[in-house]
Design a protein around this motif. Structure first.
Motif, PDB file in Angstrom:
ATOM      1  N   SER A   2       0.818  -1.203   0.000  1.00 26.40           N
ATOM      2  CA  SER A   2       0.000   0.000   0.000  1.00 26.40           C
ATOM      3  C   SER A   2       0.858   1.262   0.000  1.00 26.40           C
ATOM      4  O   SER A   2       1.878   1.339   0.693  1.00 26.40           O
ATOM      5  CB  SER A   2      -0.902  -0.012   1.233  1.00 26.40           C
ATOM      6  N   GLN A   3       0.434   2.246  -0.772  1.00 21.28           N
ATOM      7  CA  GLN A   3       1.160   3.520  -0.823  1.00 21.28           C
ATOM      8  C   GLN A   3       1.103   4.242   0.522  1.00 21.28           C
ATOM      9  O   GLN A   3       1.970   5.040   0.836  1.00 21.28           O
ATOM     10  CB  GLN A   3       0.568   4.413  -1.919  1.00 21.28           C
ATOM     11  N   ARG A   4       0.078   3.964   1.316  1.00 19.09           N
ATOM     12  CA  ARG A   4      -0.032   4.586   2.632  1.00 19.09           C
ATOM     13  C   ARG A   4       0.850   3.885   3.663  1.00 19.09           C
ATOM     14  O   ARG A   4       1.269   4.501   4.631  1.00 19.09           O
ATOM     15  CB  ARG A   4      -1.478   4.549   3.112  1.00 19.09           C
TER      16      ARG A   4
END
Length: 83
Positions: A2-4
């Motif tokens: 995930s980019q987060r």
């Protein structure tokens, strides 16, 4: 991945490695080793995931570079007792 999640992993790894350095400077070796192990795990686990994801997608992976980075991220290995 995930980019987060990536910035969180980076922040945790960096904080743990910095805390380990401060602990080492304060002569609290056991705490320093623990911090370095936690920081290493938070850096190494995603790195292995990225390599595996690249291999699954058929992209080339420079394995010697990945292996050397993994070894460099394991500072606590030098503190292990030798039998």
């Amino acid at each position: 991945m995930s980019q987060r999640l990536e910035p969180v992993l980076l922040a945790v790894a960096a904080a743990a490695l910095i805390a380990g350095g401060i602990s080492w400077l304060m002569d609290v070796g056991d705490l320093a080793g623990l911090c370095w192990e936690v920081g290493t795990l938070f850096a190494l686990v995603p790195a292995v995931g990225w390599v595996l994801a690249a291999l699954r997608q058929g992209r080339a992976v420079w394995t010697s570079s990945s292996a050397s980075r993994s070894a460099a991220l394991w500072p606590c290995a030098s503190t292990l007792p030798v039998p």
